[in-house]
Design a protein around this motif. Sequence first.
Motif, mmCIF file in Angstrom:
data_model
loop_
_atom_site.group_PDB
_atom_site.id
_atom_site.type_symbol
_atom_site.label_atom_id
_atom_site.label_comp_id
_atom_site.label_asym_id
_atom_site.label_seq_id
_atom_site.Cartn_x
_atom_site.Cartn_y
_atom_site.Cartn_z
ATOM 1 N N ASP A 152 38.950 -28.740 28.674
ATOM 2 C CA ASP A 152 38.083 -29.302 29.704
ATOM 3 C C ASP A 152 36.702 -28.646 29.640
ATOM 4 O OD1 ASP A 152 36.785 -30.153 31.991
ATOM 5 O OD2 ASP A 152 38.532 -29.930 33.295
ATOM 6 N N PRO A 153 35.632 -29.420 29.382
ATOM 7 C CA PRO A 153 34.293 -28.807 29.305
ATOM 8 C C PRO A 153 33.850 -28.176 30.613
ATOM 9 C CG PRO A 153 34.140 -31.209 29.298
ATOM 10 C CD PRO A 153 35.587 -30.874 29.133
ATOM 11 N N HIS A 154 34.361 -28.667 31.752
ATOM 12 C CA HIS A 154 34.021 -28.040 33.031
ATOM 13 C C HIS A 154 34.600 -26.629 33.105
ATOM 14 C CE1 HIS A 154 33.733 -32.410 33.883
ATOM 15 N NE2 HIS A 154 32.720 -32.046 34.643
ATOM 16 N N ASN A 155 35.850 -26.462 32.646
ATOM 17 C CA ASN A 155 36.450 -25.131 32.626
ATOM 18 C C ASN A 155 35.716 -24.211 31.663
ATOM 19 O OD1 ASN A 155 38.509 -25.334 34.534
ATOM 20 N ND2 ASN A 155 39.974 -26.160 33.090
ATOM 21 N N VAL A 156 35.390 -24.715 30.475
ATOM 22 C CA VAL A 156 34.705 -23.876 29.492
ATOM 23 C C VAL A 156 33.318 -23.486 29.996
ATOM 24 C CG1 VAL A 156 33.803 -23.765 27.137
ATOM 25 C CG2 VAL A 156 36.013 -24.844 27.566
ATOM 26 N N GLY A 157 32.619 -24.416 30.634
ATOM 27 C CA GLY A 157 31.310 -24.090 31.194
ATOM 28 C C GLY A 157 31.397 -23.014 32.268
ATOM 29 N N ALA A 158 32.401 -23.132 33.155
ATOM 30 C CA ALA A 158 32.592 -22.119 34.190
ATOM 31 C C ALA A 158 32.955 -20.771 33.575
ATOM 32 C CB ALA A 158 33.672 -22.572 35.169
ATOM 33 N N ILE A 159 33.768 -20.785 32.528
ATOM 34 C CA ILE A 159 34.138 -19.551 31.833
ATOM 35 C C ILE A 159 32.903 -18.900 31.216
ATOM 36 C CG2 ILE A 159 35.349 -18.693 29.783
ATOM 37 C CD1 ILE A 159 37.617 -20.688 30.516
ATOM 38 N N MET A 160 32.016 -19.710 30.655
ATOM 39 C CA MET A 160 30.785 -19.170 30.071
ATOM 40 C C MET A 160 29.955 -18.426 31.121
ATOM 41 S SD MET A 160 29.193 -21.925 27.445
ATOM 42 C CE MET A 160 29.856 -22.119 25.802
ATOM 43 N N ARG A 161 29.860 -19.000 32.300
ATOM 44 C CA ARG A 161 29.087 -18.344 33.363
ATOM 45 C C ARG A 161 29.685 -16.984 33.686
ATOM 46 N NH1 ARG A 161 27.814 -22.043 38.432
ATOM 47 N NH2 ARG A 161 26.429 -20.276 38.792
ATOM 48 N N ALA A 168 29.886 -10.260 28.419
ATOM 49 C CA ALA A 168 30.697 -10.453 27.220
ATOM 50 C C ALA A 168 29.801 -10.828 26.053
ATOM 51 C CB ALA A 168 31.754 -11.536 27.450
ATOM 52 N N GLY A 169 30.254 -10.503 24.845
ATOM 53 C CA GLY A 169 29.428 -10.732 23.660
ATOM 54 C C GLY A 169 29.485 -12.141 23.128
ATOM 55 N N ALA A 170 30.558 -12.883 23.434
ATOM 56 C CA ALA A 170 30.691 -14.249 22.926
ATOM 57 C C ALA A 170 31.885 -14.919 23.577
ATOM 58 C CB ALA A 170 30.860 -14.260 21.405
ATOM 59 N N VAL A 171 31.867 -16.245 23.557
ATOM 60 C CA VAL A 171 33.043 -17.054 23.863
ATOM 61 C C VAL A 171 33.459 -17.716 22.554
ATOM 62 C CG1 VAL A 171 33.946 -19.044 25.120
ATOM 63 C CG2 VAL A 171 32.392 -17.453 26.254
ATOM 64 N N ILE A 172 34.684 -17.454 22.136
ATOM 65 C CA ILE A 172 35.196 -17.948 20.852
ATOM 66 C C ILE A 172 36.266 -18.986 21.119
ATOM 67 C CG2 ILE A 172 36.343 -17.281 18.693
ATOM 68 C CD1 ILE A 172 35.277 -14.399 19.265
ATOM 69 N N THR A 173 36.191 -20.105 20.427
ATOM 70 C CA THR A 173 37.184 -21.157 20.611
ATOM 71 C C THR A 173 37.416 -21.885 19.301
ATOM 72 O OG1 THR A 173 37.798 -23.043 21.993
ATOM 73 C CG2 THR A 173 35.504 -22.912 21.290
ATOM 74 N N THR A 174 38.359 -22.815 19.308
ATOM 75 C CA THR A 174 38.705 -23.554 18.101
ATOM 76 C C THR A 174 37.834 -24.793 17.958
ATOM 77 O OG1 THR A 174 40.433 -24.679 19.368
ATOM 78 C CG2 THR A 174 41.097 -22.770 18.082
ATOM 79 N N GLN A 175 37.655 -25.251 16.735
ATOM 80 C CA GLN A 175 36.890 -26.463 16.501
ATOM 81 C C GLN A 175 37.640 -27.691 16.987
ATOM 82 O OE1 GLN A 175 35.960 -26.453 12.315
ATOM 83 N NE2 GLN A 175 34.288 -24.972 12.549
ATOM 84 N N ARG A 176 38.953 -27.682 16.859
ATOM 85 C CA ARG A 176 39.767 -28.796 17.340
ATOM 86 C C ARG A 176 40.315 -28.484 18.736
ATOM 87 N NH1 ARG A 176 44.336 -30.518 13.334
ATOM 88 N NH2 ARG A 176 44.398 -32.222 14.867
ATOM 89 N N HIS A 177 40.462 -29.521 19.543
ATOM 90 C CA HIS A 177 41.020 -29.396 20.896
ATOM 91 C C HIS A 177 40.192 -28.459 21.775
ATOM 92 C CE1 HIS A 177 44.434 -31.559 19.302
ATOM 93 N NE2 HIS A 177 44.630 -30.622 18.396
ATOM 94 N N SER A 178 38.877 -28.491 21.569
ATOM 95 C CA SER A 178 37.952 -27.720 22.399
ATOM 96 C C SER A 178 36.663 -28.522 22.523
ATOM 97 C CB SER A 178 37.652 -26.351 21.783
ATOM 98 O OG SER A 178 38.831 -25.573 21.690
#
Length: 291
Positions: A152-161, A168-178
């Motif tokens: 969910d891009p809303h969850n990922v955006g909130a996590i980034m904030r 934190a130094g980075a948010v790392i995720t997968t190319q697929r299913h993200s």
Amino acid sequence: MSKDDTGGKSAKDTHYAKLRRAHRDQRRERGEIPTPKDDRRRKQAEGWKAPALAPDQVYLYGLHTVRAALDNPERQIIRLSVSQNAAQRLELPDISTLPYPVETVLPSDLDKVLGPEAIHQGVMLETRPLPVRRLEALKDSPLLLVLDQVTDPHNVGAIMRSAVAFNAGAVITTQRHSPTESGVLAKTASGALELIPYIQITNLSDALEELHRLGFLTVGLDSEGPAPLEGTLSGQRVALVMGSEGKGLRQKTRATCKALARLDMPGAIKSLNVSNAAAIALYATHRHLFG
């Protein structure tokens, strides 16, 4: 009192009615109040189709998002579309001095591009995606956040904030299913996308092993973890690994992490939305690392 010929209202009443509508429209443009779900707007939503974007094309919108992108020297800007009110709020200089094209538009023009549900606040920025980042560039970051197919891009955006808030130094995720870099992700992140590397890797297990070689303790968050997070943390470099919204951590991810831990909840609810859980885990880990 004199009456006008447009319904029996006085000219003074009509004047104040126009002022109230203008004030209300400005508040809607700023995202302070919702736009009514009238029939016309519902029909617009039903008939709207997202424009086809090229792989190197991104539409960003919203005042905080666009301001952060304009201030980011790594952001390659193609075009800025902005209403007069939004241009004032962005405190733009003379547009003739800007190094990119600027188009003055009405908020309704942006509705046609972004959809009537997008809270664009009268501004849209067409850009190139941010440069690709590599894991080896993070060797000096003591705290990382890894997402295992959080979709969910809303969850990922909130996590980034939250990740930016706790340095934190980075948010790392997968190319697929993200989610890829997008207007929805950037809008929810409210500027954080410009402040923290968003690294998408091909194989998560391989990436975790690389983090081990760089000296990180990888801790997978799991509601059934054997110990609380606070008692699991050790060392001076930690990568927190969060599972997807429904399934949690995948089995191979669980097996690759150096440790599994849980967030102890004293109340009746024992599980949280992934973005809320990430914020709590980042807080606890930051206290461990920096006191």
